[in-house]
Design an enzyme around this catalytic site. Structure first.
Site, PDB file in Angstrom:
ATOM      1  N   ASP A 232      39.977   8.095  14.914  1.00  0.00           N
ATOM      2  CA  ASP A 232      39.727   8.213  13.354  1.00  0.00           C
ATOM      3  C   ASP A 232      40.588   9.470  12.907  1.00  0.00           C
ATOM      4  OD1 ASP A 232      38.658   8.890  10.885  1.00  0.00           O
ATOM      5  OD2 ASP A 232      37.034   7.934  11.376  1.00  0.00           O
TER       6      ASP A 232
ATOM      7  N   GLU B  27      25.704 -10.675  19.352  1.00  0.00           N
ATOM      8  CA  GLU B  27      25.158 -10.250  18.074  1.00  0.00           C
ATOM      9  C   GLU B  27      26.518  -9.901  17.053  1.00  0.00           C
ATOM     10  OE1 GLU B  27      23.224  -6.164  15.693  1.00  0.00           O
ATOM     11  OE2 GLU B  27      23.749  -6.213  18.023  1.00  0.00           O
TER      12      GLU B  27
ATOM     13  N   ASP C  33      37.456   4.148  19.549  1.00  0.00           N
ATOM     14  CA  ASP C  33      37.923   4.582  18.161  1.00  0.00           C
ATOM     15  C   ASP C  33      38.517   5.613  18.180  1.00  0.00           C
ATOM     16  OD1 ASP C  33      37.689   4.287  15.462  1.00  0.00           O
ATOM     17  OD2 ASP C  33      35.470   5.023  15.536  1.00  0.00           O
TER      18      ASP C  33
END
Length: 401
Positions: free
Chosen positions: A108, A42, A106
């Site tokens: 941040d 995807e 991730d």
């Protein structure tokens, strides 16, 4: 921006290399290659107007290149490989599920907002970059030494953080519960309560935390303290001192520092960073001097305590501070689920125009987010190269200002 993105996808975006990476050899004519692999991966496009188009898939890199040129997405996200072509998901109903996907992490910068002194929100600069650099060091080492992973890609997110892609086959096939265990192993900070990080470590450190501590201590003294000036101003040093369990010691140091005690750099500049301190004729910043004073005071007070347990707890508070301020803060939900989307390397951040460029983990300290090129700069550079090569004005592209 659409005009620039059209030029970027046409002239610069490494679509063939990206597609080859995501196929893991299944785009070849090898007998063991899975010909359906690429069409089961995807991709998600964000189009103009924040239109979110999920479940895109492609049989070849040329098909992907054609669609990029036609749709010109402002952002590309990568998802998992499913049991079937995601475009036909309705046909397979319950049998449609993810079967593999890179292990992703991730980080941040907004998760450090209560710590950093140089900005908040979407802000990122060379002064707060050390939070990210030491996180890369700690996590890359753990992924390689503790899990044996080798194919690890670190990528700047284009704005305020970094993404890690672990592409080893063993990592790609991890089930969701195992991914949750991996990120749990890598996580020390379990949340923030009352302005203090809740740390998941006891009096005796796991060997992985001992290794991390060596990296953190170096970064703490050489980069974070001087760059962030964490002990310069009352609102910052009072927050840090809350980790010290001895109230009398906390009050004593806070009162001394409020009067301009130990560590004032020449000229009395209480906001001096490492560079400012050096300019003032001193190589040690105010925050580093105060940290040295804090360490000395804690150890002296611990030696006077009658209880060995209390003394160890007091000395451990120094480690707690270093881990609370400098250990990687992870967005665990991104890692836990195989079907979580993540921005693709080399795409352009729609708000900053910066390209999501790879980062060499061994040179993470040298990376400067302010130096990352924007799509506008790259297109302009190509025009200048063509001009130098004698290209006609018609062959060049007008770059919007």
């Amino acid at each position: 921006m659409r005009f620039l993105m059209t030029q970027y996808y046409k002239r610069l975006f490494p679509v063939q290399q990206m597609f080859k990476w995501l196929c893991y050899g299944n785009d070849s004519s090898h007998a063991a290659a899975d010909g359906s692999f690429s069409s089961r991966r995807e991709l998600c496009f964000t189009l103009e107007g924040d239109i979110f188009v999920r479940y895109q898939s492609y049989k070849s890199w040329t098909d992907l290149a054609t669609d990029l040129a036609r749709k010109v997405p402002s952002k590309i996200d990568i998802g998992p490989v499913y049991t079937h072509d995601p475009r036909q998901r309705a046909k397979y109903a319950k049998d449609f599920k993810p079967v593999q996907r890179e292990l992703v992490i991730d980080i941040d910068m907004t998760d450090y907002d209560e710590l950093r002194t140089c900005g908040s929100g979407g802000h990122i600069c060379s002064r707060c970059w050390p939070f990210i650099a030491v996180a890369i060091q700690v996590l890359d080492t753990a992924l390689r030494e503790d899990f044996g992973f080798q194919h690890i890609l670190w990528v700047y997110s284009g704005r305020r953080g970094v993404h890690c892609w672990v592409a080893d086959e063993g990592a790609r096939l991890l089930a969701d519960d195992v991914r949750a265990s991996v990120v749990g192993y890598l996580s020390v900070i379990r949340g923030v309560e009352g302005g203090m990080a809740k740390l998941g470590m006891g009096m005796v450190k796991h060997p992985a935390l001992e290794r991390a501590e060596r990296l953190l201590r170096s970064a703490w003294r050489q980069h974070l303290l001087p760059e962030q000036c964490l002990l310069d101003e009352p609102q910052h040093y009072n927050a840090l001192l809350q980790y010290i369990p001895d109230e009398e010691l906390r009050s004593s140091l806070a009162a001394k520092w409020a009067k301009g005690g130990q560590g004032i750099v020449p000229g009395g500049n209480r906001r001096a960073s490492a560079a400012a301190a050096a300019a003032a004729g001193d190589s040690v910043s105010l925050s580093v001097r105060r940290w040295d004073e804090l360490e000395k005071a804690v150890k002296e007070q611990a030696s006077r305590l009658p209880s060995g347990k209390a003394a160890k707890a007091l000395e451990k508070s120094l480690d707690d501070i270093i881990f609370a301020y400098s250990y990687p803060r992870l967005d665990v939900e991104v890692t836990k689920k195989m079907n979580h989307l993540l921005k693709a390397p080399f795409c352009v951040h729609p708000k900053t125009g910066k390209v999501c460029v790879p980062i060499d983990p061994e040179a993470a300290w040298d990376f400067d987010p302010d130096d990352v090129p924007t799509v506008q700069q790259l297109v302009q550079e190509i025009n200048e190269q063509q001009q130098d090569a004698g290209a006609s004005p018609q062959q060049q592209v007008c770059v919007p200002k």
